[in-house]
Design an enzyme around this catalytic site. Structure first.
Site, PDB file in Angstrom:
ATOM      1  N   ASN A 297       0.803  -1.227   0.000  1.00 55.33           N
ATOM      2  CA  ASN A 297       0.000   0.000   0.000  1.00 55.33           C
ATOM      3  C   ASN A 297       0.835   1.276   0.000  1.00 55.33           C
ATOM      4  OD1 ASN A 297       0.765  -0.669   2.625  1.00 55.33           O
ATOM      5  ND2 ASN A 297      -1.067   0.196   3.561  1.00 55.33           N
TER       6      ASN A 297
ATOM      7  N   GLU B 175       5.249  -3.556  12.415  1.00 58.88           N
ATOM      8  CA  GLU B 175       4.149  -2.600  12.265  1.00 58.88           C
ATOM      9  C   GLU B 175       3.001  -3.389  11.664  1.00 58.88           C
ATOM     10  OE1 GLU B 175       1.429  -0.664  10.667  1.00 58.88           O
ATOM     11  OE2 GLU B 175       2.913   0.044   9.215  1.00 58.88           O
TER      12      GLU B 175
ATOM     13  N   CYS C  10      -2.945   1.462   7.161  1.00 62.46           N
ATOM     14  CA  CYS C  10      -3.081   0.885   8.496  1.00 62.46           C
ATOM     15  C   CYS C  10      -3.476   1.922   9.541  1.00 62.46           C
ATOM     16  CB  CYS C  10      -1.775   0.198   8.903  1.00 62.46           C
ATOM     17  SG  CYS C  10      -0.337   1.253   8.702  1.00 62.46           S
TER      18      CYS C  10
ATOM     19  N   GLU D 290       9.481   3.405  13.556  1.00 63.98           N
ATOM     20  CA  GLU D 290      10.087   3.855  12.311  1.00 63.98           C
ATOM     21  C   GLU D 290       9.914   5.360  12.248  1.00 63.98           C
ATOM     22  OE1 GLU D 290       9.558  -0.073   9.458  1.00 63.98           O
ATOM     23  OE2 GLU D 290       8.190   1.619   9.180  1.00 63.98           O
TER      24      GLU D 290
END
Length: 475
Positions: free
Chosen positions: A144, A242, A276, A454
């Site tokens: 994505n 993640e 997400c 991150e």
């Protein structure tokens, strides 16, 4: 694929990439076997010996060059991303800029890895803590965000002296290929960055079982993340994960309704709802739900669905028909339990969209906690509205999920902004802000949304080890 500074054109098969807007094949890449995956690991391990010893400023200069070339090829990167995963060009251009920002940030921040000097407990000792690169890193990225997820993982890793083996998603390997062409153009030494594609289970197993791979960074589903946690046990490989999300979006009675509506449209429907951190549960105070819903429906109805290459498109296709089917399932389940479709709620009927995996931007009213959409991540362009009466009630509902990635709320009460921020059990909280992520800030969740960060200097720490050095200097 790209291993040890050389392009690999053949493997044990090939991965076919299709444009989700048209169903047309846009390219193929080789699918690698175990021996080639191990070859990439070995190349990274050998390159680590010299790359990790380079002065930080030299590694920084390589990254500056990468950022420079990415800026020159910004439109190429945006176009290939749109072709392979469907995101509108407007969205992809924003993503490519974010990817460049990560490279630029870590080109700068990689020069600032500082150790410590600690007062000793003895006069004849000097104590320090060194920060050193962890070693070879495996990185598995999602479809994505095919450009920015790669640079968000690779840039901090190589900035601090690690070497990397990257596996992009099978739906979007062409963006990764172009990024690696840029790495090659920037003359990053052979073996420092390696690109592989293959069966997901084989790749993850090979990375986790190799004693040469010291860390694995993964972005994807919670289900897969749990398998990686189990698989990391034998070698105690460090993980950054993640994983899934189910973000609440809370609009209090004192909120700026127009801002809340505009922010929801911007955050929820970008990438066709396939992020997400996008809003999965829209909680609106009962006293303003009618006004909010009417304004939201008016805005969503104006969104243009179409091929991402069309400059007028605001919402492109979902990545495949599985995504369409899940959106349909969630909408049908909600309607069967009493929800109402306020706008959208079906596949578009325009003939030019017939071969693509499209679903109309959708708003549901009258949603409650019995419906699938209230507790499962949709990953599609569907916004369900749920009413609430009190702050205490909505905070409890928002936290009632195993996920803990992102949450958002809108209020003009400064006391409430602090109070609710502290109470929400999520790694990211946006207050009157639906787009809080950029290169300088930490990104990551809690609970079943994973661990590790991150972005920012926090993301750089994930690729470092701390080594205690105690030196006795006298008798």
């Amino acid at each position: 694929m790209y291993i040890n500074g050389k392009w690999i054109e053949k493997g044990i098969g090939e991965v076919v990439v299709k444009n989700p807007a048209t169903g047309e094949v846009v390219g193929t890449v080789p699918k690698l076997g175990k021996e080639q995956i191990e070859e990439a690991i070995n190349a990274a391990d050998e390159a680590f010996k010299t790359w990790s010893q380079l002065p930080a400023i030299q590694r920084s200069n390589y990254l500056y060059r990468v950022a420079e070339i990415m800026r020159e090829r910004k439109e190429d990167l945006a176009r290939i991303g749109t072709l392979e995963m469907g995101k509108s060009l407007i969205d992809m251009r924003g993503e490519v800029q974010a990817a460049i920002d990560y490279v630029q940030w870590y080109a700068e921040e990689g020069r600032r890895v500082y150790g410590e000097t600690i007062p000793s407990n003895a006069a004849n000792k000097r104590v320090s803590v060194l920060k050193q690169p962890i070693g070879v890193v495996g990185a598995i990225t999602p479809w994505n965000f095919p450009v920015s997820m790669i640079t968000r993982k690779i840039a901090p890793a190589i900035a601090v002296g690690c070497t990397v083996v990257v596996k992009p998603a099978s739906q979007s390997p062409l963006s990764a290929k172009l990024i690696f062409e840029i790495f090659e153009q920037a003359e990053i030494p052979a073996g420092v960055v390696n690109l592989i594609q293959g069966d997901a289970g084989l790749v993850s197993q090979t990375l986790l079982q190799s004693p040469k791979v010291k860390k694995l960074s993964f972005t994807g589903s919670t289900e897969v993340g749990k398998k990686l946690i189990a698989g990391s046990a034998d070698t105690v490989t460090k993980l950054s994960l993640e994983l899934g999300g189910h973000a609440p979006y809370i609009v209090f009675e004192d909120a700026n309704i127009d801002l809340a509506v505009d922010s929801l449209v911007a955050g929820k429907f970008r990438c066709a709802g396939q992020t997400c951190v996008c809003m999965n549960r829209v909680y609106v105070h009962e006293s303003i739900v009618e006004e909010f819903s009417n304004k939201l429906v008016e805005k969503v109805a104006q969104l243009k669905v179409g091929n991402g290459l069309d400059p007028n498109t605001s919402v492109g296709p979902l990545v495949d028909m599985k995504g369409v089917q899940k959106s349909e399932e969630h909408v049908q389940d909600a309607v069967s339990k009493g929800a109402k479709v306020l706008v959208g709620g079906k596949r578009p009927t325009a003939p030019e969209l017939a071969n693509g995996s499209f679903y109309e931007p959708t708003v549901l009213g009258g949603v409650n906690e019995s419906m699938l959409i209230s507790y499962e991540e949709t990953f599609g362009p569907v916004a369900p509205i749920i009413t609430f009466k009190s702050e205490e009630e909505v905070v409890e509902k928002a936290n009632n999920t195993p996920y803990g990635l992102a949450a958002y709320f809108y209020t003009n009460d400064i006391s409430r902004s602090h109070r609710v921020s502290e109470q929400l059990q999520f790694g990211i909280v946006g207050v009157n802000d639906s787009l809080p992520i950029h290169a300088a800030v930490p990104f990551g969740g809690i609970k079943e949304s994973g661990y590790g960060k991150e972005g920012g200097h926090h993301g750089m720490k994930e690729y470092l080890i701390e080594k205690l050095v105690s030196v006795r200097i006298g008798d």
